[in-house]
Design a protein around this motif. Sequence first.
Motif, PDB file in Angstrom:
ATOM      1  N   HIS A  12      12.651  26.942  12.414  1.00  0.00           N
ATOM      2  CA  HIS A  12      13.977  26.202  12.333  1.00  0.00           C
ATOM      3  C   HIS A  12      15.016  27.038  12.525  1.00  0.00           C
ATOM      4  N   TRP A  13      16.247  26.466  13.492  1.00  0.00           N
ATOM      5  CA  TRP A  13      16.935  27.160  13.877  1.00  0.00           C
ATOM      6  C   TRP A  13      18.068  27.598  12.638  1.00  0.00           C
ATOM      7  N   LEU A  14      18.208  27.050  11.619  1.00  0.00           N
ATOM      8  CA  LEU A  14      18.793  27.362  10.433  1.00  0.00           C
ATOM      9  C   LEU A  14      18.271  28.558   9.813  1.00  0.00           C
ATOM     10  N   ASP A  15      16.779  28.560   9.698  1.00  0.00           N
ATOM     11  CA  ASP A  15      16.063  29.757   9.254  1.00  0.00           C
ATOM     12  C   ASP A  15      16.349  30.840   9.957  1.00  0.00           C
ATOM     13  N   LYS A  16      16.391  30.593  11.323  1.00  0.00           N
ATOM     14  CA  LYS A  16      16.555  31.681  12.262  1.00  0.00           C
ATOM     15  C   LYS A  16      17.870  32.554  11.845  1.00  0.00           C
ATOM     16  N   LEU A  17      19.084  31.662  11.675  1.00  0.00           N
ATOM     17  CA  LEU A  17      20.464  31.897  11.407  1.00  0.00           C
ATOM     18  C   LEU A  17      20.601  32.904  10.335  1.00  0.00           C
ATOM     19  N   ARG A  18      19.949  32.238   9.231  1.00  0.00           N
ATOM     20  CA  ARG A  18      20.011  32.937   7.880  1.00  0.00           C
ATOM     21  C   ARG A  18      19.126  34.213   7.560  1.00  0.00           C
ATOM     22  N   ARG A  19      17.774  34.075   8.366  1.00  0.00           N
ATOM     23  CA  ARG A  19      17.156  35.378   8.299  1.00  0.00           C
ATOM     24  C   ARG A  19      17.700  36.579   9.071  1.00  0.00           C
ATOM     25  N   GLU A  20      17.721  36.297  10.246  1.00  0.00           N
ATOM     26  CA  GLU A  20      18.225  37.410  11.356  1.00  0.00           C
ATOM     27  C   GLU A  20      19.673  37.936  11.145  1.00  0.00           C
ATOM     28  N   TRP A  21      20.308  37.219  10.685  1.00  0.00           N
ATOM     29  CA  TRP A  21      21.910  37.599  10.190  1.00  0.00           C
ATOM     30  C   TRP A  21      21.699  38.591   8.905  1.00  0.00           C
ATOM     31  N   GLN A  22      20.896  37.971   8.012  1.00  0.00           N
ATOM     32  CA  GLN A  22      20.962  38.760   6.627  1.00  0.00           C
ATOM     33  C   GLN A  22      20.287  40.216   7.190  1.00  0.00           C
ATOM     34  N   MET A  23      19.179  40.232   7.953  1.00  0.00           N
ATOM     35  CA  MET A  23      18.264  41.469   7.977  1.00  0.00           C
ATOM     36  C   MET A  23      19.233  42.518   9.055  1.00  0.00           C
ATOM     37  N   GLU A  24      19.816  42.136  10.048  1.00  0.00           N
ATOM     38  CA  GLU A  24      20.884  42.573  10.988  1.00  0.00           C
ATOM     39  C   GLU A  24      21.931  43.517  10.083  1.00  0.00           C
ATOM     40  N   ARG A  25      22.510  42.648   9.433  1.00  0.00           N
ATOM     41  CA  ARG A  25      23.764  42.992   8.399  1.00  0.00           C
ATOM     42  C   ARG A  25      23.293  44.089   7.521  1.00  0.00           C
TER      43      ARG A  25
END
Length: 325
Positions: A12-25
Amino acid sequence: MGRFVHPKINGHWLDKLRREWQMERAFQTVLWLLQPEIVFILGDIFDEGKWSSSQAWSDDVRRYHKIFWHPDHTEVFGIVGNHDIGFHYEMTSFKLERFSKSFNLSSEKVITRKGINFLIVNSIALEGDNCMICRTAEAKLIELSHQLNCSRKEQNQYKKSCSNVDKLPASAPILLQHYPLYRRSDSECTGEDSAPLEKKNDLFREKYDVLSQEASQKLLWWFHPRLILSGHTHSACEVLHNGNIHEISVPSFSWRNRNNPSFIMGSITSTEASLYKCFLPYENTVITIYCTAGSVLVVLILAHFQPLLSPYHFVQRLITKYKAL
């Protein structure tokens, strides 16, 4: 660590936003603050690598390199996991070669840096059923075992069997793989990032949750590693094998799998290893901060458009509107 790239099939796009933002930062902050020389990701780089089409795989690899961008002086190695190429019954030569080509890393390999031997193992291929990939992996491991053992021995001993072997540093290897070595459960694991109490006594399945007892004993016998680092379970655990070999299961690096993700930072020499656990922010804490900040912002914006109201009357009007709804 685990499951970094968002799934296309069940995602789901929200899961993508949450997960990838957190790991990249988190990863970029670690690079900036600590400037590590070498980073190992212990498998499950993708959620659905075992199902990915060629185009989906290419897209995921591109996003992975964006999330885990690093300067030239830092090396990053991704170790294959079951979500990257599938469990043993799903694993194929094509999936394995695709992973190896994307990350420039063969399944069984010794990486030597500053006199330290890091042994990379494809633990999914240690099924022991004599499949083609399993036979190839086991043959390569036996070859690496011979090379490492010859490097440890006196030059004048075993001269005949070791005469044509390229010597490595004499240091005992650090074993890195996705599956943990065999253990019955997480019942002995401690710490705030260990498995939840209700799951600690769940028995692990060999060749699914952990390696089989036979494969585990082979690795210990062949390599006599001084340290083992593994992943897969998403929870932290420290185990002692044969009385003196430490294995540390590294918990997940992703909010998707844990509220309190973490990673291991190590200072390693050819003879010693000091490891430190670093926790990332709790997901519920971050969500609370964002919700609170958003609520305050909304109140300030509304107050800006109703400047003649006193704070008391403004709050009272908000409550009245809320009740009317």
